[in-house]
Design a protein around this motif. Structure first.
Motif, PDB file in Angstrom:
ATOM      1  N   HIS A 198       7.848  -4.528  -3.240  1.00 24.66           N
ATOM      2  CA  HIS A 198       8.522  -4.033  -2.040  1.00 24.66           C
ATOM      3  C   HIS A 198       7.689  -3.024  -1.253  1.00 24.66           C
ATOM      4  N   ASP A 199       6.703  -2.374  -1.895  1.00 19.98           N
ATOM      5  CA  ASP A 199       5.954  -1.327  -1.214  1.00 19.98           C
ATOM      6  C   ASP A 199       4.817  -1.847  -0.339  1.00 19.98           C
ATOM      7  N   GLY A 200       4.327  -3.035  -0.607  1.00 20.11           N
ATOM      8  CA  GLY A 200       3.167  -3.539   0.133  1.00 20.11           C
ATOM      9  C   GLY A 200       3.571  -4.385   1.327  1.00 20.11           C
ATOM     10  N   ILE A 251       4.038 -17.957   3.476  1.00 20.51           N
ATOM     11  CA  ILE A 251       3.823 -16.592   3.004  1.00 20.51           C
ATOM     12  C   ILE A 251       2.653 -16.649   2.024  1.00 20.51           C
ATOM     13  N   ARG A 252       1.492 -16.119   2.473  1.00 17.33           N
ATOM     14  CA  ARG A 252       0.297 -16.210   1.628  1.00 17.33           C
ATOM     15  C   ARG A 252       0.378 -15.261   0.440  1.00 17.33           C
ATOM     16  N   ALA A 253       0.793 -14.021   0.698  1.00 16.76           N
ATOM     17  CA  ALA A 253       0.783 -13.017  -0.379  1.00 16.76           C
ATOM     18  C   ALA A 253       1.765 -11.907  -0.053  1.00 16.76           C
ATOM     19  N   ALA A 254       2.119 -11.132  -1.071  1.00 18.42           N
ATOM     20  CA  ALA A 254       2.999  -9.971  -0.892  1.00 18.42           C
ATOM     21  C   ALA A 254       2.438  -8.809  -1.706  1.00 18.42           C
ATOM     22  N   GLY A 255       2.905  -7.610  -1.377  1.00 17.30           N
ATOM     23  CA  GLY A 255       2.400  -6.421  -2.073  1.00 17.30           C
ATOM     24  C   GLY A 255       0.975  -6.085  -1.674  1.00 17.30           C
ATOM     25  N   CYS A 256       0.566  -6.471  -0.466  1.00 17.91           N
ATOM     26  CA  CYS A 256      -0.827  -6.258  -0.025  1.00 17.91           C
ATOM     27  C   CYS A 256      -1.024  -4.837   0.514  1.00 17.91           C
ATOM     28  N   SER A 307      -8.345 -12.544   4.381  1.00 17.22           N
ATOM     29  CA  SER A 307      -8.501 -12.869   2.959  1.00 17.22           C
ATOM     30  C   SER A 307      -8.735 -11.625   2.113  1.00 17.22           C
ATOM     31  N   GLU A 308      -9.503 -10.658   2.650  1.00 15.03           N
ATOM     32  CA  GLU A 308      -9.774  -9.428   1.882  1.00 15.03           C
ATOM     33  C   GLU A 308      -8.473  -8.679   1.593  1.00 15.03           C
ATOM     34  N   ILE A 309      -7.565  -8.678   2.568  1.00 13.14           N
ATOM     35  CA  ILE A 309      -6.281  -8.000   2.379  1.00 13.14           C
ATOM     36  C   ILE A 309      -5.389  -8.808   1.442  1.00 13.14           C
ATOM     37  N   VAL A 310      -5.401 -10.129   1.605  1.00 14.21           N
ATOM     38  CA  VAL A 310      -4.585 -10.986   0.737  1.00 14.21           C
ATOM     39  C   VAL A 310      -4.955 -10.767  -0.734  1.00 14.21           C
ATOM     40  N   GLU A 311      -6.253 -10.568  -0.996  1.00 13.67           N
ATOM     41  CA  GLU A 311      -6.712 -10.389  -2.388  1.00 13.67           C
ATOM     42  C   GLU A 311      -6.191  -9.102  -3.023  1.00 13.67           C
ATOM     43  N   THR A 312      -5.729  -8.150  -2.211  1.00 13.37           N
ATOM     44  CA  THR A 312      -5.197  -6.896  -2.779  1.00 13.37           C
ATOM     45  C   THR A 312      -3.753  -7.048  -3.265  1.00 13.37           C
ATOM     46  N   GLY A 313      -3.126  -8.183  -2.907  1.00 14.37           N
ATOM     47  CA  GLY A 313      -1.724  -8.373  -3.281  1.00 14.37           C
ATOM     48  C   GLY A 313      -1.543  -9.495  -4.284  1.00 14.37           C
ATOM     49  N   ASN A 314      -0.356 -10.028  -4.317  1.00 15.06           N
ATOM     50  CA  ASN A 314      -0.009 -11.138  -5.222  1.00 15.06           C
ATOM     51  C   ASN A 314       0.149 -12.422  -4.413  1.00 15.06           C
ATOM     52  N   ILE A 321      -1.010   9.287  16.869  1.00 11.76           N
ATOM     53  CA  ILE A 321       0.218   8.737  16.282  1.00 11.76           C
ATOM     54  C   ILE A 321       1.208   9.865  16.005  1.00 11.76           C
ATOM     55  N   SER A 322       2.458   9.611  16.325  1.00  9.94           N
ATOM     56  CA  SER A 322       3.495  10.606  16.073  1.00  9.94           C
ATOM     57  C   SER A 322       3.582  10.948  14.586  1.00  9.94           C
ATOM     58  N   LYS A 323       3.763  12.242  14.280  1.00 16.71           N
ATOM     59  CA  LYS A 323       3.812  12.675  12.881  1.00 16.71           C
ATOM     60  C   LYS A 323       5.075  12.202  12.171  1.00 16.71           C
ATOM     61  N   GLU A 324       6.057  11.778  12.938  1.00 16.11           N
ATOM     62  CA  GLU A 324       7.291  11.312  12.302  1.00 16.11           C
ATOM     63  C   GLU A 324       7.150   9.897  11.741  1.00 16.11           C
ATOM     64  N   LEU A 325       6.053   9.228  12.076  1.00 16.58           N
ATOM     65  CA  LEU A 325       5.838   7.870  11.564  1.00 16.58           C
ATOM     66  C   LEU A 325       5.250   7.923  10.161  1.00 16.58           C
ATOM     67  N   GLY A 326       5.733   7.026   9.308  1.00 13.91           N
ATOM     68  CA  GLY A 326       5.290   7.023   7.918  1.00 13.91           C
ATOM     69  C   GLY A 326       4.123   6.081   7.689  1.00 13.91           C
ATOM     70  N   THR A 327       3.868   5.841   6.392  1.00 14.88           N
ATOM     71  CA  THR A 327       2.706   5.040   5.996  1.00 14.88           C
ATOM     72  C   THR A 327       2.806   3.597   6.479  1.00 14.88           C
ATOM     73  N   ARG A 328       4.029   3.024   6.465  1.00 12.36           N
ATOM     74  CA  ARG A 328       4.168   1.622   6.900  1.00 12.36           C
ATOM     75  C   ARG A 328       3.702   1.446   8.348  1.00 12.36           C
ATOM     76  N   HIS A 329       4.141   2.357   9.225  1.00  9.28           N
ATOM     77  CA  HIS A 329       3.752   2.255  10.632  1.00  9.28           C
ATOM     78  C   HIS A 329       2.244   2.446  10.794  1.00  9.28           C
ATOM     79  N   ARG A 330       1.669   3.395  10.059  1.00 11.42           N
ATOM     80  CA  ARG A 330       0.224   3.628  10.151  1.00 11.42           C
ATOM     81  C   ARG A 330      -0.554   2.423   9.626  1.00 11.42           C
ATOM     82  N   ALA A 331      -0.035   1.797   8.574  1.00 13.07           N
ATOM     83  CA  ALA A 331      -0.693   0.606   8.031  1.00 13.07           C
ATOM     84  C   ALA A 331      -0.598  -0.561   9.028  1.00 13.07           C
TER      85      ALA A 331
END
Length: 281
Positions: free
Chosen positions: A175-177, A186-191, A146-153, A201-211
């Motif tokens: 599209h970024d969240g 689908i509870r929320a998007a853009g979270c 729920s805490e994460i859902v509240e950060t999105g729409n 973690i490999s340095k070639e991985l971006g923010t999506r993979h780290r998230a």
């Protein structure tokens, strides 16, 4: 010095209760190790072990000043540990709370709808992968997000491939969240998700993979990542990342996830009823 007779007496006095006690402690230490493995806490624990050994050695060698300083450091360190290990303590308590004794199944979806939901998600993932559109889809299980859902729409819409693809179209507001899915909704998007603290973690991985790794480390959520650079599909589950997952494997992972929890939800009476109905048919 401790004599051989002392150890012999110690071993002979070990009872069943002591063995159970040791097994519980061993399991507890193993679980703690799995929680802090490859995180900053692992390095901190190594530092604490070094301090403990140094304190004991200074006592044996009668280095009184050194021993006094180390003992005072350890006393203050207990308070510091509660602050430094706050994320790990939270994860440990959440892990205990997710045990079968305390939890109910997260699934509220009918078994006949599972195949439809899985195919919609697989179709969306395959399409996004072909078009090299970045995407991050998170499945809520026992741990509430729920805490994460509240950060999105908030969306609260049925899972469909068309809706998922539209959410992740580049240069659109969401599209970024991350998308959060619970059951067939689908509870929320853009979270916004927490990033992983895993230092390997490999340095070639971006923010999506780290998230994706971050949310799977802090909860029992499973996350699908589609890379916008390569179109490769990855799965993050229980703090582990599986890369270059093909469509068939993705389908199998989702089937296992949904069906496993449907089985958990079914009580003993339900299972007997299913067996009885199968026998009649």
């Amino acid at each position: 010095m401790l004599s051989l007779e002392y150890f012999k007496g110690l071993i002979l006095n070990i009872g069943l209760r002591d063995i159970i006690d040791m097994i519980i402690v061993a399991i507890a230490f193993y679980k703690i190790y799995t929680l802090v493995r490859e995180t900053r806490a692992e390095q901190l624990i190594k530092g604490i072990v070094v301090l403990l050994v140094a304190t004991k050695m200074s006592e044996w060698l009668r280095l009184f000043t050194t021993n006094w300083i180390l003992e005072r450091t350890m006393t203050v360190g207990v308070i510091a540990l509660l602050i430094v290990f706050q994320p790990e303590l939270r994860r440990a308590l959440e892990y205990i709370g997710r045990s079968r004794f305390f939890t109910k199944s997260f699934i509220e979806i009918k078994e006949e709808d599972i195949s439809h939901v899985i195919e919609e998600i697989v179709e969306a993932s395959a399409s996004l992968s072909r078009q090299k559109i970045g995407a991050l889809i998170v499945f809520e299980r026992e741990t509430r997000l729920s805490e994460i859902v509240e950060t999105g729409n908030i969306i609260n819409g049925s899972v469909s491939s068309g809706l998922l693809i539209n959410i992740f179209i580049p240069n659109t507001p969401l599209h970024d969240g991350a998308v959060i899915i619970k059951d067939n909704t689908i509870r929320a998007a853009g979270c916004v998700l927490p990033l992983s603290e895993n230092m390997s973690i490999s340095k070639e991985l971006g923010t999506r993979h780290r998230a994706a790794l971050g949310v799977s480390e802090r909860s029992d959520a499973l996350a699908i990542v589609v890379s916008e650079e390569t179109g490769a599909i990855s799965i993050a589950d229980r703090g582990k990342l599986s890369r270059y997952v093909d469509i068939q494997t993705l389908r199998q992972i989702l089937q296992n996830m949904y069906k496993h929890h449907v089985k958990k939800k079914q009580g003993l009476i339900d299972r007997w009823r299913n067996i009885y109905e199968k026998d009649r048919s």
